[in-house]
Design a protein around this motif. Structure first.
Motif, PDB file in Angstrom:
ATOM      1  N   VAL A 161       1.063  -1.107  -0.045  1.00 36.48           N
ATOM      2  CA  VAL A 161      -0.062   0.085   0.090  1.00 36.48           C
ATOM      3  C   VAL A 161       1.052   1.356   0.006  1.00 36.48           C
ATOM      4  O   VAL A 161       1.644   1.532   1.030  1.00 36.48           O
ATOM      5  N   ALA A 162       0.964   1.928  -1.169  1.00 38.36           N
ATOM      6  CA  ALA A 162       1.844   3.049  -1.388  1.00 38.36           C
ATOM      7  C   ALA A 162       1.203   4.372  -0.905  1.00 38.36           C
ATOM      8  O   ALA A 162       1.923   5.408  -0.701  1.00 38.36           O
ATOM      9  N   GLY A 163      -0.071   4.544  -0.513  1.00 44.03           N
ATOM     10  CA  GLY A 163      -0.674   5.577  -0.102  1.00 44.03           C
ATOM     11  C   GLY A 163      -2.325   5.859  -0.224  1.00 44.03           C
ATOM     12  O   GLY A 163      -2.806   4.674  -0.137  1.00 44.03           O
ATOM     13  N   LEU A 164      -2.615   6.762  -0.259  1.00 40.80           N
ATOM     14  CA  LEU A 164      -4.269   6.808  -0.112  1.00 40.80           C
ATOM     15  C   LEU A 164      -4.837   7.849  -1.372  1.00 40.80           C
ATOM     16  O   LEU A 164      -3.785   8.658  -1.901  1.00 40.80           O
ATOM     17  N   MET A 165      -5.878   7.732  -1.687  1.00 39.20           N
ATOM     18  CA  MET A 165      -6.567   8.288  -2.931  1.00 39.20           C
ATOM     19  C   MET A 165      -7.961   8.958  -2.526  1.00 39.20           C
ATOM     20  O   MET A 165      -8.691   8.279  -1.756  1.00 39.20           O
ATOM     21  N   CYS A 166      -8.416   9.906  -3.029  1.00 39.99           N
ATOM     22  CA  CYS A 166      -9.692  10.436  -2.992  1.00 39.99           C
ATOM     23  C   CYS A 166     -10.260  11.329  -4.209  1.00 39.99           C
ATOM     24  O   CYS A 166      -9.331  11.829  -4.786  1.00 39.99           O
ATOM     25  N   VAL A 167     -11.239  11.373  -4.149  1.00 39.42           N
ATOM     26  CA  VAL A 167     -12.268  12.269  -4.938  1.00 39.42           C
ATOM     27  C   VAL A 167     -13.222  13.213  -3.886  1.00 39.42           C
ATOM     28  O   VAL A 167     -14.287  12.583  -3.597  1.00 39.42           O
ATOM     29  N   PRO A 168     -12.801  14.517  -3.808  1.00 34.96           N
ATOM     30  CA  PRO A 168     -13.507  15.144  -2.888  1.00 34.96           C
ATOM     31  C   PRO A 168     -15.207  15.362  -3.400  1.00 34.96           C
ATOM     32  O   PRO A 168     -15.096  15.075  -4.629  1.00 34.96           O
ATOM     33  N   PRO A 169     -15.993  15.610  -2.373  1.00 35.90           N
ATOM     34  CA  PRO A 169     -17.416  16.059  -3.039  1.00 35.90           C
ATOM     35  C   PRO A 169     -17.229  17.246  -4.040  1.00 35.90           C
ATOM     36  O   PRO A 169     -16.587  18.131  -4.014  1.00 35.90           O
ATOM     37  N   THR A 170     -18.211  17.127  -4.947  1.00 36.21           N
ATOM     38  CA  THR A 170     -18.358  18.285  -5.979  1.00 36.21           C
ATOM     39  C   THR A 170     -19.101  19.470  -5.196  1.00 36.21           C
ATOM     40  O   THR A 170     -20.004  19.277  -4.526  1.00 36.21           O
TER      41      THR A 170
END
Length: 223
Positions: A161-170
């Motif tokens: 696991v190299a890190g974290l990813m996200c897509v914030p709310p629009t």
């Protein structure tokens, strides 16, 4: 020729913005990797960007990637293609074959499927845990409170696991969500942060992004 010039101009403009945002954050521009999101883009559009020397791309779907990228990889050296879309567990083996990293690890059943596929193919690829940072019911991703447990499950299964990813709310300012993802990453001893897209990548860089995922700003508007 005009298309190549436009592509070069867009790429140079984004690289300049990345460098400026990194400088403001007292970071090195080379610590931020620009991922060109090529989902729904034709092989010809992708070739135009490849001809500039750019080599890092992101795709959303296993099937689309299988149709486009094997031939492109044969024609261009050192290409990296990362999966940034949701992954069904039954497509895990295909994903391990096709991609160089997966940015959408979000549940224990997918950990199990990916670990099995990596063992079978003897191919280890880094993964990013996708966090449902706005806790939105319509979005995929691991809930914030479950990140540590999923990380432990993945590590126990031999997944890097190299890190974290996200897509914030629009429709809201993304900075607080980027800051929260950065805190989650630090709290869990992770370095990678896959966050920021065409409209907000500068804000993401100022808050620690190591990958920014840019599509429209690189390729232009879709027809």
């Amino acid at each position: 020729m005009t298309q190549n010039l436009e592509c070069n101009e867009r790429l140079n403009g984004i690289q300049e913005k990345i460098a400026k945002a990194a400088k403001l954050a007292q970071r090195k521009a080379e610590d931020v990797r620009l991922m060109a999101i090529s989902k729904t883009r034709s092989a010809d559009e992708i070739r135009t960007l490849l001809d500039t020397g750019h080599r890092l791309f992101g795709e959303n779907r296993v099937q689309e990637t299988a149709a486009k990228w094997p031939a492109l990889r044969e024609a261009y050296d050192d290409v990296e293609v990362h999966l940034v879309g949701q992954l069904q567990s039954n497509k895990a083996e295909d994903a391990v074959q096709l991609f160089d990293a997966i940015h959408s690890l979000d549940r224990s059943s997918l950990v199990k499927a990916l670990a099995k596929a990596m063992d079978k193919l003897d191919r280890r690829i880094p993964c990013y845990i996708q966090v449902n940072i706005g806790e939105e019911s319509q979005k995929g991703g691991c809930m914030i409170g479950n990140v540590s447990d999923l990380l432990e499950t993945a590590r126990s299964a031999g997944i890097d696991v190299a890190g974290l990813m996200c897509v914030p709310p629009t429709g809201v300012h993304p900075a607080p969500y980027f800051a929260l993802l950065a805190k989650l990453s630090k709290d869990n001893g992770l370095m990678g942060l896959s966050m920021g897209m065409s409209g907000d990548f500068e804000s993401a860089i100022k808050l620690g992004a190591t990958y920014v995922r840019v599509g429209t700003a690189l390729f232009g508007a879709r027809p």
